[in-house]
Design a protein around this motif. Structure first.
Motif, PDB file in Angstrom:
ATOM      1  N   HIS A  41      22.171 -21.637  28.062  1.00 46.06           N
ATOM      2  CA  HIS A  41      23.082 -20.551  27.679  1.00 46.06           C
ATOM      3  C   HIS A  41      24.124 -20.208  28.752  1.00 46.06           C
ATOM      4  O   HIS A  41      24.950 -19.339  28.536  1.00 46.06           O
TER       5      HIS A  41
ATOM      6  N   TYR B 239      28.776 -23.207  20.895  1.00 47.59           N
ATOM      7  CA  TYR B 239      27.664 -22.348  21.312  1.00 47.59           C
ATOM      8  C   TYR B 239      27.520 -21.151  20.368  1.00 47.59           C
ATOM      9  O   TYR B 239      26.427 -20.850  19.892  1.00 47.59           O
TER      10      TYR B 239
ATOM     11  N   THR C 281      26.413 -22.438  16.769  1.00 49.08           N
ATOM     12  CA  THR C 281      25.102 -23.075  16.600  1.00 49.08           C
ATOM     13  C   THR C 281      23.985 -22.410  17.388  1.00 49.08           C
ATOM     14  O   THR C 281      22.818 -22.661  17.107  1.00 49.08           O
ATOM     15  N   LYS C 282      24.333 -21.616  18.381  1.00 44.73           N
ATOM     16  CA  LYS C 282      23.357 -21.012  19.300  1.00 44.73           C
ATOM     17  C   LYS C 282      22.626 -22.070  20.122  1.00 44.73           C
ATOM     18  O   LYS C 282      21.589 -21.807  20.720  1.00 44.73           O
ATOM     19  N   CYS C 283      23.165 -23.290  20.154  1.00 42.53           N
ATOM     20  CA  CYS C 283      22.586 -24.370  20.951  1.00 42.53           C
ATOM     21  C   CYS C 283      22.733 -23.996  22.428  1.00 42.53           C
ATOM     22  O   CYS C 283      23.841 -23.743  22.893  1.00 42.53           O
TER      23      CYS C 283
ATOM     24  N   SER D 237      22.399 -25.718  25.231  1.00 47.72           N
ATOM     25  CA  SER D 237      22.917 -26.718  26.166  1.00 47.72           C
ATOM     26  C   SER D 237      23.924 -27.608  25.458  1.00 47.72           C
ATOM     27  O   SER D 237      23.585 -28.256  24.460  1.00 47.72           O
ATOM     28  N   ILE D 238      25.173 -27.644  25.975  1.00 49.83           N
ATOM     29  CA  ILE D 238      26.259 -28.391  25.350  1.00 49.83           C
ATOM     30  C   ILE D 238      27.100 -29.055  26.434  1.00 49.83           C
ATOM     31  O   ILE D 238      27.435 -28.423  27.431  1.00 49.83           O
TER      32      ILE D 238
ATOM     33  N   MET E  67      22.280 -33.676  18.804  1.00 45.67           N
ATOM     34  CA  MET E  67      21.419 -32.569  19.224  1.00 45.67           C
ATOM     35  C   MET E  67      20.020 -33.119  19.447  1.00 45.67           C
ATOM     36  O   MET E  67      19.588 -34.060  18.768  1.00 45.67           O
TER      37      MET E  67
ATOM     38  N   ASN F 136      15.951 -31.644  20.118  1.00 39.04           N
ATOM     39  CA  ASN F 136      15.100 -30.458  20.176  1.00 39.04           C
ATOM     40  C   ASN F 136      14.166 -30.508  21.387  1.00 39.04           C
ATOM     41  O   ASN F 136      14.232 -31.448  22.194  1.00 39.04           O
TER      42      ASN F 136
ATOM     43  N   LYS G 279      16.091 -36.505  18.296  1.00 37.75           N
ATOM     44  CA  LYS G 279      17.558 -36.448  18.291  1.00 37.75           C
ATOM     45  C   LYS G 279      18.099 -36.598  16.873  1.00 37.75           C
ATOM     46  O   LYS G 279      17.572 -37.373  16.085  1.00 37.75           O
TER      47      LYS G 279
END
Length: 185
Positions: A11, A45, A48-50, A52-53, A115, A117, A122
């Motif tokens: 984040h 971010y 998607t609230k991912c 790590s990008i 992506m 998890n 992947k």
């Protein structure tokens, strides 16, 4: 001393080392890509609230060497001095920013995303769509039109196009956009 590009990890925006990566932008070949600090680090971010990008751009026509060179703070400082102190020299060095209208109209964008998890599974997808500068302009106009059509009360406030209008918004803007495949490892 190198001042690396940024990425997002857990984040937070942090420096990422300059590492080239093979990216399968098409089903037939991989292209060398380099990290670049694009706005997608924020929009992806928030959409998607991912946590790590990392964003990449294709390494073509030697731009990988230029991107690596520009990752050094001293080089960026020299370029800033030239741009501000010697605008005529700067304009001669960089006469036009971005592609011409003809180039934009003949070009297209190839997108690839992946992506992973927590347990390492992947998922990746590819997409071919309108050239980037043209798509941005089309998406801005389409976004305004959608806002005038009205948003739900839960969509008020800051939104990315995907979070406001849904993940298929790209296909509304560019009806020729095609997901080429989705792979699961």
């Amino acid at each position: 001393r190198a001042s690396p590009m940024l990425c997002r990890r857990n984040h937070q925006m942090i420096p990422v080392t300059f590492e080239k990566k093979k990216v399968p932008f098409t089903s037939t070949e991989c292209t060398i890509a380099c990290p670049i600090s694009w706005g997608d680090l924020s929009t992806a971010y928030y959409s998607t609230k991912c946590p790590s990008i990392t964003t990449y751009t294709a390494a073509v026509d030697g731009n990988d060497r230029l991107l690596h060179l520009c990752s050094f703070k001293i080089v960026r400082s020299i370029l800033k001095i030239v741009r501000k102190g010697f605008p005529k020299l700067w304009n001669k060095m960089i006469p036009e920013f971005g592609p011409s209208k003809e180039t934009r109209n003949d070009a297209y964008s190839l997108l690839w995303g992946e992506m992973k998890n927590e347990i390492g599974v992947k998922v990746s997808a590819r997409m071919k769509c309108e050239e980037g500068y043209n798509f941005t302009a089309m998406a801005a106009v389409h976004s305004v039109m959608r806002v005038f059509q009205g948003l739900n009360s839960d969509q008020l406030g800051f939104q990315t196009p995907a979070s406001a209008f849904g993940y298929n918004f790209i296909k509304e803007v560019d009806t020729t956009a095609v997901f080429e495949d989705i792979l699961v490892d």
